[in-house]
Design a protein around this motif. Sequence first.
Motif, PDB file in Angstrom:
ATOM      1  N   GLU A   1       0.836  -1.200   0.000  1.00 24.29           N
ATOM      2  CA  GLU A   1       0.000   0.000   0.000  1.00 24.29           C
ATOM      3  C   GLU A   1       0.869   1.246   0.000  1.00 24.29           C
ATOM      4  OE1 GLU A   1      -3.874   1.927   2.276  1.00 24.29           O
ATOM      5  OE2 GLU A   1      -2.848   0.195   3.151  1.00 24.29           O
ATOM      6  N   GLY A   2       0.694   2.099  -1.009  1.00 25.47           N
ATOM      7  CA  GLY A   2       1.463   3.325  -1.107  1.00 25.47           C
ATOM      8  C   GLY A   2       2.880   3.143  -1.598  1.00 25.47           C
ATOM      9  N   GLY A   3       3.263   1.922  -1.933  1.00 23.22           N
ATOM     10  CA  GLY A   3       4.629   1.645  -2.367  1.00 23.22           C
ATOM     11  C   GLY A   3       4.856   2.013  -3.822  1.00 23.22           C
ATOM     12  N   LEU A   4       6.056   1.751  -4.296  1.00 24.69           N
ATOM     13  CA  LEU A   4       6.379   2.035  -5.697  1.00 24.69           C
ATOM     14  C   LEU A   4       5.444   1.257  -6.615  1.00 24.69           C
ATOM     15  CD1 LEU A   4       8.230   3.487  -7.653  1.00 24.69           C
ATOM     16  CD2 LEU A   4       9.853   1.592  -7.446  1.00 24.69           C
ATOM     17  N   TRP A   5       5.120   0.022  -6.236  1.00 22.82           N
ATOM     18  CA  TRP A   5       4.075  -0.751  -6.910  1.00 22.82           C
ATOM     19  C   TRP A   5       2.906  -0.806  -5.933  1.00 22.82           C
ATOM     20  CZ3 TRP A   5       9.265  -1.944  -7.090  1.00 22.82           C
ATOM     21  CH2 TRP A   5       9.848  -1.809  -8.359  1.00 22.82           C
ATOM     22  N   ASP A   6       1.998   0.155  -6.103  1.00 27.20           N
ATOM     23  CA  ASP A   6       0.962   0.451  -5.121  1.00 27.20           C
ATOM     24  C   ASP A   6      -0.213  -0.514  -5.265  1.00 27.20           C
ATOM     25  OD1 ASP A   6      -0.844   1.602  -3.368  1.00 27.20           O
ATOM     26  OD2 ASP A   6      -0.587   3.645  -4.137  1.00 27.20           O
ATOM     27  N   SER A   7      -0.571  -1.152  -4.170  1.00 26.46           N
ATOM     28  CA  SER A   7      -1.693  -2.091  -4.183  1.00 26.46           C
ATOM     29  C   SER A   7      -3.006  -1.392  -4.520  1.00 26.46           C
ATOM     30  CB  SER A   7      -1.812  -2.790  -2.825  1.00 26.46           C
ATOM     31  OG  SER A   7      -2.039  -1.849  -1.783  1.00 26.46           O
ATOM     32  N   ASN A   8      -3.077  -0.088  -4.276  1.00 30.22           N
ATOM     33  CA  ASN A   8      -4.299   0.653  -4.595  1.00 30.22           C
ATOM     34  C   ASN A   8      -4.545   0.748  -6.101  1.00 30.22           C
ATOM     35  OD1 ASN A   8      -5.090   1.416  -1.856  1.00 30.22           O
ATOM     36  ND2 ASN A   8      -3.262   2.699  -1.863  1.00 30.22           N
ATOM     37  N   ASP A   9      -3.514   0.525  -6.891  1.00 24.04           N
ATOM     38  CA  ASP A   9      -3.646   0.548  -8.350  1.00 24.04           C
ATOM     39  C   ASP A   9      -4.021  -0.822  -8.922  1.00 24.04           C
ATOM     40  OD1 ASP A   9      -2.905   3.215  -8.408  1.00 24.04           O
ATOM     41  OD2 ASP A   9      -0.773   2.757  -8.677  1.00 24.04           O
ATOM     42  N   ILE A  10      -4.051  -1.834  -8.061  1.00 19.87           N
ATOM     43  CA  ILE A  10      -4.209  -3.210  -8.545  1.00 19.87           C
ATOM     44  C   ILE A  10      -5.505  -3.814  -8.026  1.00 19.87           C
ATOM     45  CG2 ILE A  10      -3.181  -5.517  -8.592  1.00 19.87           C
ATOM     46  CD1 ILE A  10      -0.447  -4.140  -8.209  1.00 19.87           C
ATOM     47  N   GLU A  11      -6.319  -4.265  -8.945  1.00 24.69           N
ATOM     48  CA  GLU A  11      -7.573  -4.940  -8.602  1.00 24.69           C
ATOM     49  C   GLU A  11      -7.294  -6.440  -8.494  1.00 24.69           C
ATOM     50  OE1 GLU A  11     -11.176  -3.975 -10.946  1.00 24.69           O
ATOM     51  OE2 GLU A  11     -11.184  -6.114 -11.413  1.00 24.69           O
ATOM     52  N   VAL A  12      -7.549  -6.986  -7.318  1.00 25.82           N
ATOM     53  CA  VAL A  12      -7.357  -8.426  -7.099  1.00 25.82           C
ATOM     54  C   VAL A  12      -8.708  -9.004  -6.673  1.00 25.82           C
ATOM     55  CG1 VAL A  12      -6.091 -10.219  -5.860  1.00 25.82           C
ATOM     56  CG2 VAL A  12      -4.965  -8.039  -6.391  1.00 25.82           C
ATOM     57  N   LYS A  13      -9.190  -9.970  -7.434  1.00 27.67           N
ATOM     58  CA  LYS A  13     -10.493 -10.564  -7.139  1.00 27.67           C
ATOM     59  C   LYS A  13     -10.451 -12.071  -7.349  1.00 27.67           C
ATOM     60  CE  LYS A  13     -13.410  -6.546  -8.095  1.00 27.67           C
ATOM     61  NZ  LYS A  13     -14.567  -6.018  -8.864  1.00 27.67           N
ATOM     62  N   ALA A  14     -11.362 -12.762  -6.628  1.00 31.02           N
ATOM     63  CA  ALA A  14     -11.551 -14.196  -6.796  1.00 31.02           C
ATOM     64  C   ALA A  14     -12.867 -14.426  -7.524  1.00 31.02           C
ATOM     65  CB  ALA A  14     -11.565 -14.896  -5.441  1.00 31.02           C
ATOM     66  N   MET A  15     -12.799 -15.225  -8.585  1.00 36.09           N
ATOM     67  CA  MET A  15     -13.991 -15.600  -9.349  1.00 36.09           C
ATOM     68  C   MET A  15     -14.268 -17.071  -9.069  1.00 36.09           C
ATOM     69  SD  MET A  15     -12.861 -13.755 -12.922  1.00 36.09           S
ATOM     70  CE  MET A  15     -14.512 -13.758 -13.652  1.00 36.09           C
ATOM     71  N   VAL A  16     -15.498 -17.364  -8.680  1.00 37.71           N
ATOM     72  CA  VAL A  16     -15.862 -18.722  -8.270  1.00 37.71           C
ATOM     73  C   VAL A  16     -16.834 -19.310  -9.289  1.00 37.71           C
ATOM     74  CG1 VAL A  16     -16.800 -20.129  -6.415  1.00 37.71           C
ATOM     75  CG2 VAL A  16     -15.581 -18.014  -5.867  1.00 37.71           C
ATOM     76  N   TYR A  17     -16.446 -20.464  -9.834  1.00 36.74           N
ATOM     77  CA  TYR A  17     -17.249 -21.114 -10.874  1.00 36.74           C
ATOM     78  C   TYR A  17     -17.677 -22.512 -10.442  1.00 36.74           C
ATOM     79  CZ  TYR A  17     -15.616 -17.631 -14.292  1.00 36.74           C
ATOM     80  OH  TYR A  17     -15.351 -16.475 -14.976  1.00 36.74           O
TER      81      TYR A  17
END
Length: 261
Positions: free
Chosen positions: A184-200
Amino acid sequence: MVVSKRLFTLIFILFLGAELMAVPTRIMVRAKARDAKFIGTSMGGAYVRITDFLSGRLLADGYTSGSTGNTDVIMRQPHARNGILANDETAGYLATLDIEKPVFVTIEVLAPVNDRQARALATTQIWVVPGKHIEGDGIILEIPGMVVSIIAPQMHQSLSTTAANTNVTVSAHVVMMCGCPISEGGLWDSNDIEVKAMVYQEDGLKKVIPLILKSTNTFEGKIPITVDGMYEVIVYAYNAKTGNTGLDKVNVSVTKDTSAP
């Protein structure tokens, strides 16, 4: 007998002459993660393969090794024309081609080698002239994506839920293709990255659940599952600014524990 010896000698001289005409020519090849640094030893390297385009003959192959490079130079400072991104420690593969005449080569880079679900192939082509080395930064091939590894649940794991708790925890490890950290707030900021789980299940998509950063590189969420059965869980990471996308998936079975309160 004399003729045979003379013929053999002539062939040997011609062969030796051809070998002497071959000129060792060096080519530096590097793999660079999109929006990140170079892929080297910390990620198992990138596999490099150089072939003669016309004949398909393998000219050189090997793995990049070394560090991910200087963060300030690569990620923070403006890049000027003819500026150098790499230094002596930066990951790369130095190939030496013994060639007699110019050859049109195909250069392939597969990276990161040790992450099968994440690795990608990048290819380019270039003329190589005997004795005209391509060094310094050399040939840089960009590798898009992110490395996503599902920590829990595990592949083929049998899970159980109860009437009081129907949640299944999903946890994933996410890094850039060079192994660079996401925080969070780093050079590679977690706020810019959408991480989701899709369940099928067999009849299609059942749920999409956001995963939240719990610690550096680790995202977690809970999936409510009320129906027994076989499930496929897909976790993706996506950065809309760069288009970088990574993915991992597992298959699990879920049953309800009726003995639990």
